[in-house]
Design an enzyme around this catalytic site. Sequence first.
Site, PDB file in Angstrom:
ATOM      1  N   CYS B  43       0.823  -1.209   0.000  1.00 12.80           N
ATOM      2  CA  CYS B  43       0.000   0.000   0.000  1.00 12.80           C
ATOM      3  C   CYS B  43       0.856   1.258   0.000  1.00 12.80           C
ATOM      4  O   CYS B  43       0.333   2.374  -0.067  1.00 12.80           O
ATOM      5  CB  CYS B  43      -0.921   0.022   1.207  1.00 12.80           C
ATOM      6  SG  CYS B  43      -1.981  -1.413   1.307  1.00 12.80           S
ATOM      7  N   CYS B 115      -2.623   8.979   5.903  1.00  9.18           N
ATOM      8  CA  CYS B 115      -1.319   8.941   6.566  1.00  9.18           C
ATOM      9  C   CYS B 115      -1.472   9.249   8.053  1.00  9.18           C
ATOM     10  O   CYS B 115      -0.824   8.633   8.897  1.00  9.18           O
ATOM     11  CB  CYS B 115      -0.356   9.963   5.948  1.00  9.18           C
ATOM     12  SG  CYS B 115       0.062   9.611   4.239  1.00  9.18           S
TER      13      CYS B 115
END
Lengths: 408, 134
Positions: B43, B115
Site C-alpha cells: 500500500c 497517513c
Amino acid sequence: MSNEINLPIYMDYASTTPVDPRVAQKISDHLTLDGNFGNPASRSHKFGWKAEEAVEEARSHVANLVNCDPREIVWTSGATEADNLAIKGIANFYKNNGKHIITSKIEHKAVLDPCRQLERDGFEITYLEPNDRGLITPKAVSDAIREDTILVSIMHINNELGTINDLHGIGRVARKNSVFFHVDAAQSTGKVDIDLGDLPVDLMSFSAHKTYGPKGIGALFVRRKPRVRIEAQIHGGGHERGMRSGTLPTHQIVGMGEAFKLAKEEMDADKARIKLMHDRFYDSISKIEEIYVNGDITNKVSNILNISFAYVEGESLIMALKDIAVSSGSACTSASLEPSYVLRALGIKDELASSSIRFSFGRFTTEEEVDYTLTLINHAVERLRELSPLWEMYLDGIDIDSVEWQTH
Amino acid sequence: MAYSKKVIEKFENTLNEPEKFNVGRFDPKEANIGTGMVGAPACGDVMKLQIKCESKGNTHVIKDVKFKTYGCGSAIASSSELVDMLVGKTLEEAREIKNVEIAEALELPPIKIHCSVLAEDSIKQAIDDFEQKQ
C-alpha cells in the site's frame, strides 16, 4: 561543484525536452509581419505561397528522418492526436472488415484511451501482456490475431522503461495476416534509426516536443503503398488531403521540421554522448545495494533508465531529491493512488513499482549534472533507508513477503 | 504534490537530523517497550512506532519514543508529528490522540489524510503491545 550547476537539474527528457535554440530561432522567423507568417492554404498571394513552401520543406525533414515519402506525413497537434487519428481512423474506415483490435497493456494512454472509446462503440480490444522484460513479442501478437482483427497498435519505445519492441517481427505478423500495423513512435525520433522504407509498418505517430521541437505539433505517417485509408476525425476545410482539417500552424510545423532535421544530422553524436552519460550514471548507481532496473538493460535506449530502490518509497525519494526533476511510478505521485500500470503489467510487485524512479537524459545533460545527481541520490537513499522499517527488516534477514501485513 | 510548507519542513528536518527527530529502534523484547507496526509495503506505507514507558502511580508515562516509517513524504511527516506529541503523556492520554490533530498540525491535503490515520493506529497498537506485556 554545486556552484557551477543550475538547480534544479532536469532529468525528465522523456516527459518533454527543451526546444533547441536553433529550433526556437526558426519558429520566431515564422510569426511576425517581417517574418513568414502567412496561411499556407492561401493560394492567391505570395504570403501563402511562402508559408506553404516552409511547411513542405518541414514535411520533407520529417519524412527524411524516418525515410518515407513526404506525402505520407500528415500534421497533427501531437502524438496523442496522431494515435487517435490512426486508431479511430482505421476502425471507422474498415469497421465492415472486422471489429477486433490488438494493443498492449503498456501502451501510452494516448493509445489505450482511444481503444477504450472504441470498446464503447462496439469494438473488441485485446490488451497483450508484456513479458517480464517489458517486451511485446511477435508471437504474442500472432497468437492474438483473429479472423476479424483489423489493427495492431504497439508502441516502439516504451516511455517508462525505454525498452524497444521488435517492429520488424510484429509487422511481419500483421502483414501475413493482412492486418494494419500502427506504431506509437513518440519516444523514438532522434534516439534510434527508423527506416519506413524497410519496416512493415502502416501508420506511425510522431511528436515534436520529445525531440527538441515545440509542444502542440506532431505527425502521423500514413503509408501510400500499399495504401492505407483512414477516416478523418476533425473536419473543416479538407487540409492534409482531407485527413486532418485545420489551418496549418506554420511556426510549429517549421519548428518540428527543424528539430527533426537536427535529429537526423546529430543523432549519432547525441546517441554517443547520452550513452556515455547513461553508463556513467548506471555504473555508479548499480553499486547501491538492492536496486532493480525495470525493463531490460540489454534492450533499451540510453536516454531512459527506470530504477526501483527497494525499501524506499518513490514519492519520499522524489521529495528528498527536490533538486532533481524526475518521474516516479509511485502510487503517491498519481492522482489515482495506483502505482504505474506499466510496471504492474510487467509483474513487478506494488512496493517495488512504488519505489521506482525514471531518469531520462538528453542533449543538454552534462557530466557535472550526472555526478551531482548521483551524489544526491546516494545521500537520499541512505537517509530514507535509515528511516525505513522495511530496510531494517531486510538487514535483520526478515523476508518482507512472509510478514502478515494489514492492508488498508 | 500539493504539500503544505509544514509537511515539507517536517519531512526534511526528520531526514536531515534523524537522531534529533527520534528515528531509531528499541529492543522490542524489553518489558518496558511497546511496539506498533501498521500499514503494508504494497500500500506504500509502513509505520513502526516504539514507546519506552515508565510506571507512574497507577498508570504509565511515555518516557521516550523511536520510530521508522516507509512511505510518502506526508506519511513520514505524520509519524514524526505524532512522535512530538507523545513524550510525557500517560498511556491514556496517548490513546486519546486523534488523527485530525496530526492532519491539522501538518495541513495535510485530503488525499493524504490516511497517513494521519495510520499514525493514530500506530500509537494504539504500540500501547496494546505494551499493555499485553504487563
